[in-house]
Design a protein around this motif. Sequence first.
Motif, PDB file in Angstrom:
ATOM      1  N   LEU A 160      86.004  81.468  85.757  1.00 38.73           N
ATOM      2  CA  LEU A 160      85.000  80.118  85.469  1.00 38.73           C
ATOM      3  C   LEU A 160      83.575  79.955  84.595  1.00 38.73           C
ATOM      4  N   LEU A 161      83.031  81.217  84.885  1.00 38.67           N
ATOM      5  CA  LEU A 161      81.938  81.254  84.293  1.00 38.67           C
ATOM      6  C   LEU A 161      81.685  81.698  82.853  1.00 38.67           C
ATOM      7  N   LEU A 162      82.741  82.254  82.327  1.00 38.66           N
ATOM      8  CA  LEU A 162      83.065  82.789  81.129  1.00 38.66           C
ATOM      9  C   LEU A 162      83.537  81.286  80.337  1.00 38.66           C
ATOM     10  N   VAL A 163      84.141  80.531  81.055  1.00 39.10           N
ATOM     11  CA  VAL A 163      84.549  79.290  80.384  1.00 39.10           C
ATOM     12  C   VAL A 163      83.360  78.545  80.087  1.00 39.10           C
ATOM     13  N   ILE A 164      82.325  78.463  81.261  1.00 40.92           N
ATOM     14  CA  ILE A 164      81.176  77.559  80.958  1.00 40.92           C
ATOM     15  C   ILE A 164      80.306  78.290  79.921  1.00 40.92           C
ATOM     16  N   PHE A 165      80.220  79.618  79.908  1.00 46.64           N
ATOM     17  CA  PHE A 165      79.270  79.989  78.913  1.00 46.64           C
ATOM     18  C   PHE A 165      79.912  79.911  77.480  1.00 46.64           C
ATOM     19  N   SER A 166      81.136  79.755  77.349  1.00 48.31           N
ATOM     20  CA  SER A 166      82.081  79.738  76.042  1.00 48.31           C
ATOM     21  C   SER A 166      81.639  78.339  75.492  1.00 48.31           C
ATOM     22  N   LEU A 167      81.663  77.332  76.528  1.00 46.95           N
ATOM     23  CA  LEU A 167      81.348  75.974  76.035  1.00 46.95           C
ATOM     24  C   LEU A 167      80.075  75.815  75.558  1.00 46.95           C
ATOM     25  N   VAL A 168      79.097  76.569  76.296  1.00 49.21           N
ATOM     26  CA  VAL A 168      77.493  76.243  75.856  1.00 49.21           C
ATOM     27  C   VAL A 168      77.368  77.117  74.526  1.00 49.21           C
ATOM     28  N   ILE A 169      77.777  78.094  74.414  1.00 47.28           N
ATOM     29  CA  ILE A 169      77.642  78.912  73.308  1.00 47.28           C
ATOM     30  C   ILE A 169      78.122  78.173  72.014  1.00 47.28           C
ATOM     31  N   GLY A 170      79.567  77.860  72.313  1.00 44.28           N
ATOM     32  CA  GLY A 170      80.257  77.329  71.209  1.00 44.28           C
ATOM     33  C   GLY A 170      79.814  76.014  70.865  1.00 44.28           C
ATOM     34  N   ALA A 171      79.095  75.012  71.656  1.00 47.57           N
ATOM     35  CA  ALA A 171      78.423  74.031  71.347  1.00 47.57           C
ATOM     36  C   ALA A 171      77.238  74.161  70.345  1.00 47.57           C
ATOM     37  N   ILE A 172      76.526  75.264  70.822  1.00 47.38           N
ATOM     38  CA  ILE A 172      75.085  75.733  70.276  1.00 47.38           C
ATOM     39  C   ILE A 172      75.547  76.104  68.596  1.00 47.38           C
ATOM     40  N   ILE A 173      76.709  76.631  68.520  1.00 47.75           N
ATOM     41  CA  ILE A 173      77.046  77.353  67.236  1.00 47.75           C
ATOM     42  C   ILE A 173      77.636  76.033  66.382  1.00 47.75           C
ATOM     43  N   GLY A 174      78.492  75.123  67.060  1.00 44.24           N
ATOM     44  CA  GLY A 174      79.033  74.017  66.351  1.00 44.24           C
ATOM     45  C   GLY A 174      77.730  73.115  66.162  1.00 44.24           C
ATOM     46  N   GLU A 175      76.866  72.854  66.742  1.00 44.41           N
ATOM     47  CA  GLU A 175      76.097  71.916  66.432  1.00 44.41           C
ATOM     48  C   GLU A 175      74.979  72.375  65.303  1.00 44.41           C
ATOM     49  N   LEU A 176      74.866  73.656  65.327  1.00 41.23           N
ATOM     50  CA  LEU A 176      74.102  74.303  64.129  1.00 41.23           C
ATOM     51  C   LEU A 176      74.933  74.307  62.807  1.00 41.23           C
ATOM     52  N   ILE A 177      76.164  74.456  62.931  1.00 47.19           N
ATOM     53  CA  ILE A 177      77.014  74.394  61.692  1.00 47.19           C
ATOM     54  C   ILE A 177      77.285  72.819  61.536  1.00 47.19           C
ATOM     55  N   ASP A 178      77.208  71.960  62.575  1.00 50.74           N
ATOM     56  CA  ASP A 178      77.627  70.574  62.648  1.00 50.74           C
ATOM     57  C   ASP A 178      78.920  70.470  61.693  1.00 50.74           C
ATOM     58  N   ILE A 179      79.769  71.003  62.658  1.00 53.66           N
ATOM     59  CA  ILE A 179      81.369  70.852  62.182  1.00 53.66           C
ATOM     60  C   ILE A 179      81.868  69.412  62.222  1.00 53.66           C
ATOM     61  N   ASP A 180      81.432  68.613  63.147  1.00 50.23           N
ATOM     62  CA  ASP A 180      81.889  67.275  63.259  1.00 50.23           C
ATOM     63  C   ASP A 180      81.443  66.739  61.837  1.00 50.23           C
ATOM     64  N   LYS A 181      80.436  66.852  61.383  1.00 46.98           N
ATOM     65  CA  LYS A 181      80.062  66.183  60.118  1.00 46.98           C
ATOM     66  C   LYS A 181      80.704  66.754  58.972  1.00 46.98           C
ATOM     67  N   ARG A 182      81.101  68.135  58.855  1.00 50.82           N
ATOM     68  CA  ARG A 182      81.736  68.648  57.833  1.00 50.82           C
ATOM     69  C   ARG A 182      83.354  67.963  57.850  1.00 50.82           C
ATOM     70  N   PHE A 183      83.909  67.678  58.796  1.00 50.06           N
ATOM     71  CA  PHE A 183      85.278  67.024  59.046  1.00 50.06           C
ATOM     72  C   PHE A 183      84.919  65.615  58.558  1.00 50.06           C
ATOM     73  N   ALA A 184      83.877  64.964  58.969  1.00 44.06           N
ATOM     74  CA  ALA A 184      83.717  63.624  58.300  1.00 44.06           C
ATOM     75  C   ALA A 184      83.691  63.648  56.936  1.00 44.06           C
ATOM     76  N   GLU A 185      82.808  64.755  56.399  1.00 42.57           N
ATOM     77  CA  GLU A 185      82.662  64.662  55.091  1.00 42.57           C
ATOM     78  C   GLU A 185      83.912  64.755  54.444  1.00 42.57           C
ATOM     79  N   LEU A 186      84.751  65.753  54.792  1.00 37.70           N
ATOM     80  CA  LEU A 186      86.069  65.937  54.495  1.00 37.70           C
ATOM     81  C   LEU A 186      86.837  64.873  54.310  1.00 37.70           C
ATOM     82  N   GLY A 187      86.859  64.238  55.202  1.00 40.67           N
ATOM     83  CA  GLY A 187      87.699  63.069  55.540  1.00 40.67           C
ATOM     84  C   GLY A 187      87.289  62.108  54.443  1.00 40.67           C
TER      85      GLY A 187
END
Length: 233
Positions: free
Chosen positions: A55-82
């Motif tokens: 469970l700790l690995l899952v928690i850390f994965s979500l935290v680290i993944g969210a940090i990376i995702g926010e820095l890249i702003d994948i959601d915005k890239r998806f929206a721009e592509l759409g």
Amino acid sequence: MLGTIVNALSIVAGSLIGLFLKGGIPVSMGETISKGLGLCIIYIGMSGTMSTQNLLLVIFSLVIGAIIGELIDIDKRFAELGDFVEKKLSKNGESKIAEGFVNASLLFCVGSMAIVGSLQSGLEGNHETLFTKSVLDGITSIIFTSTMGIGVILSAVSVFIYQGAVTLLASSIKVLLTDAIVAEMTAVGSLLILGIGLNMVGATKIKVANILPAVLIPFIYGMIMKIGIGIGM
């Protein structure tokens, strides 16, 4: 790649049926069905999280993944592509092409079935999971297209590229993937699909795309541990 091809074609077929039914399904009924599917997706997401043994690995994965995702702003890239696709295909700019493309792409690409199915396809040549997912995606695309429009059919491209890439990658690195790594990747992916379900029923507004990198963290962790053990020996 057979499982991925069938999955993409099922989305195309479902979308075409949805276009045919568009206007024949009342808006209120479409919204209710969509929310019902959201509840099913929540259930699928919750069920998939049970695969974790760390469970700790899952928690850390979500935290680290969210940090990376926010820095890249994948959601915005998806929206721009759409938006780009919408401008190219929509004459009046009032269609829901971007919404359908983004929501369907996220739903069909994120989650335990997409990850595990693609891994099974690449590692074992077993397409059963992806065939099952094809049925679910086909039904969902009918509802999505009837309410969101033609943009949903474009998600077939996202599915083909994403699942195809995972399948080919898994096939090329068989020796690196263990059952434990797959289990944790599945758990993380299932939490993300849970977030999509919550968004669909209107309970939250989670930027799920910005947490996508979290799925890769268990794999990276497993590789680091494997290298560390090898050095220790």
